[in-house]
Design an enzyme around this catalytic site. Sequence first.
Site, PDB file in Angstrom:
ATOM      1  N   ASP A  42       0.844  -1.210   0.000  1.00 42.11           N
ATOM      2  CA  ASP A  42       0.000   0.000   0.000  1.00 42.11           C
ATOM      3  C   ASP A  42       0.878   1.259   0.000  1.00 42.11           C
ATOM      4  O   ASP A  42       0.373   2.370  -0.072  1.00 42.11           O
ATOM      5  CB  ASP A  42      -1.005  -0.011   1.165  1.00 42.11           C
ATOM      6  CG  ASP A  42      -0.340   0.025   2.528  1.00 42.11           C
ATOM      7  OD1 ASP A  42       0.901  -0.073   2.602  1.00 42.11           O
ATOM      8  OD2 ASP A  42      -1.077   0.147   3.531  1.00 42.11           O
ATOM      9  N   SER A  43       2.209   1.061   0.041  1.00 40.07           N
ATOM     10  CA  SER A  43       3.137   2.183  -0.159  1.00 40.07           C
ATOM     11  C   SER A  43       2.914   2.818  -1.532  1.00 40.07           C
ATOM     12  O   SER A  43       3.391   3.917  -1.792  1.00 40.07           O
ATOM     13  CB  SER A  43       4.585   1.704  -0.035  1.00 40.07           C
ATOM     14  OG  SER A  43       4.811   0.585  -0.875  1.00 40.07           O
ATOM     15  N   ASP A  81      -0.949  -6.218  -0.274  1.00 38.83           N
ATOM     16  CA  ASP A  81      -1.366  -5.533   0.955  1.00 38.83           C
ATOM     17  C   ASP A  81      -2.870  -5.311   0.981  1.00 38.83           C
ATOM     18  O   ASP A  81      -3.446  -4.873  -0.022  1.00 38.83           O
ATOM     19  CB  ASP A  81      -0.704  -4.148   1.003  1.00 38.83           C
ATOM     20  CG  ASP A  81       0.350  -4.041   2.076  1.00 38.83           C
ATOM     21  OD1 ASP A  81       0.347  -4.850   3.013  1.00 38.83           O
ATOM     22  OD2 ASP A  81       1.186  -3.120   1.961  1.00 38.83           O
ATOM     23  N   LYS A 110      -1.195  -9.498   2.771  1.00 39.81           N
ATOM     24  CA  LYS A 110      -0.488  -9.033   3.973  1.00 39.81           C
ATOM     25  C   LYS A 110      -1.402  -8.068   4.709  1.00 39.81           C
ATOM     26  O   LYS A 110      -2.079  -7.261   4.070  1.00 39.81           O
ATOM     27  CB  LYS A 110       0.822  -8.343   3.605  1.00 39.81           C
ATOM     28  CG  LYS A 110       1.499  -7.662   4.807  1.00 39.81           C
ATOM     29  CD  LYS A 110       2.931  -7.255   4.527  1.00 39.81           C
ATOM     30  CE  LYS A 110       3.103  -5.910   3.889  1.00 39.81           C
ATOM     31  NZ  LYS A 110       2.564  -4.770   4.663  1.00 39.81           N
ATOM     32  N   GLU A 112      -1.517  -5.475   8.366  1.00 36.12           N
ATOM     33  CA  GLU A 112      -0.751  -4.913   9.480  1.00 36.12           C
ATOM     34  C   GLU A 112      -1.398  -5.296  10.802  1.00 36.12           C
ATOM     35  O   GLU A 112      -2.625  -5.354  10.906  1.00 36.12           O
ATOM     36  CB  GLU A 112      -0.675  -3.387   9.331  1.00 36.12           C
ATOM     37  CG  GLU A 112       0.127  -2.967   8.125  1.00 36.12           C
ATOM     38  CD  GLU A 112       0.272  -1.449   7.980  1.00 36.12           C
ATOM     39  OE1 GLU A 112      -0.077  -0.701   8.916  1.00 36.12           O
ATOM     40  OE2 GLU A 112       0.735  -1.033   6.897  1.00 36.12           O
ATOM     41  N   GLU A 176       8.996  -4.110  10.621  1.00 39.15           N
ATOM     42  CA  GLU A 176       9.347  -2.782  10.081  1.00 39.15           C
ATOM     43  C   GLU A 176       9.916  -1.895  11.184  1.00 39.15           C
ATOM     44  O   GLU A 176       9.254  -1.620  12.191  1.00 39.15           O
ATOM     45  CB  GLU A 176       8.113  -2.129   9.433  1.00 39.15           C
ATOM     46  CG  GLU A 176       8.452  -0.755   8.840  1.00 39.15           C
ATOM     47  CD  GLU A 176       7.473  -0.247   7.797  1.00 39.15           C
ATOM     48  OE1 GLU A 176       6.537  -0.976   7.424  1.00 39.15           O
ATOM     49  OE2 GLU A 176       7.668   0.908   7.355  1.00 39.15           O
TER      50      GLU A 176
HETATM   51  O1  KIV Z   1       3.498  -1.086   1.661  1.00 43.16           O
HETATM   52  C1  KIV Z   1       4.653  -1.520   1.651  1.00 43.16           C
HETATM   53  O2  KIV Z   1       5.434  -1.302   0.720  1.00 43.16           O
HETATM   54  C2  KIV Z   1       5.085  -2.315   2.797  1.00 43.16           C
HETATM   55  C3  KIV Z   1       6.544  -2.604   2.932  1.00 43.16           C
HETATM   56  C4  KIV Z   1       7.213  -1.385   3.411  1.00 43.16           C
HETATM   57  C5  KIV Z   1       6.811  -3.760   3.806  1.00 43.16           C
HETATM   58  O3  KIV Z   1       4.281  -2.682   3.608  1.00 43.16           O
END
Ligand code: KIV
Length: 261
Positions: A42-43, A81, A110, A112, A176
Amino acid sequence: MSNKIKKILEKKNKTKIVSLTAYSKSIAKILDIYCDIILVGDSMANVLYGLKNTHSITIENIIQNTLSVKKGIKQSLLVVDMPKGSYSNLKKAENNAKLIIKKTGCDAIKLESNNKNFKIIEKLVKRKIPVMGHIGFTPQFKKNFKIEGNTKDKAEELLKEALKIEKAGAFSIVLECISPSASKLITSKLRIPTIGIGSSSYCDGQILVTDDMLGLSGFYPKFVKKYVNLNRIIEKAVKKYTRDVKNKKFPSTINFLNDRK
Ligand code: KIV
């Protein structure tokens, strides 16, 4: 459990796991040659869509970009994510995880940790949805960036959280921005692999945001190693193109006409 996930688990204590983020086919195709895991993170909110944080990225954004990434992947494990709010209760989590997997064909999702959502992981795993956990600095839940696990007590707290995620059935976990001593402790106590970002070389694997390590994003926290400055390289190429267009050096009319015959 899929063979791809088995292979990731087998790497623990044998060989380091290599992971990077991707949001498009062209980048994914290059990463796929080298990476064990490709994450559609989600980055993308900050890196691709220029948003202030990851909070407003939608399931549709995630699905759209994963469809592109998937086209570039032949062998890596594709993890996606779940955006903020998309797994805030059991029903939502199950529906949205199934939607992401059905629409994209990704291998795992994934999510959090907020140190509470272990039951959600457990439910997804029971439904045969492979889950990667994520602890430490979790931008969906925490505003202020800081290195976590600096004291013995804090390291123990993080270990407890990680063990609950493992018990819930996650197949791996992102650490992280966790201190080296806490990362070492967590990695040694868990059976599943830890994937670090800003969390020392004690982790079983490493992940970075690809645009950061390529020098494209303009965001370089201390833990990022910039392997190349693509911004500078691209700017040079665009400058040259601009000069060629203005000086009528590009396109070459003769070549263009020949190609069409
Ligand atoms: O969103 C992302 O890119 C991440 C990584 C920083 C692990 O969660």
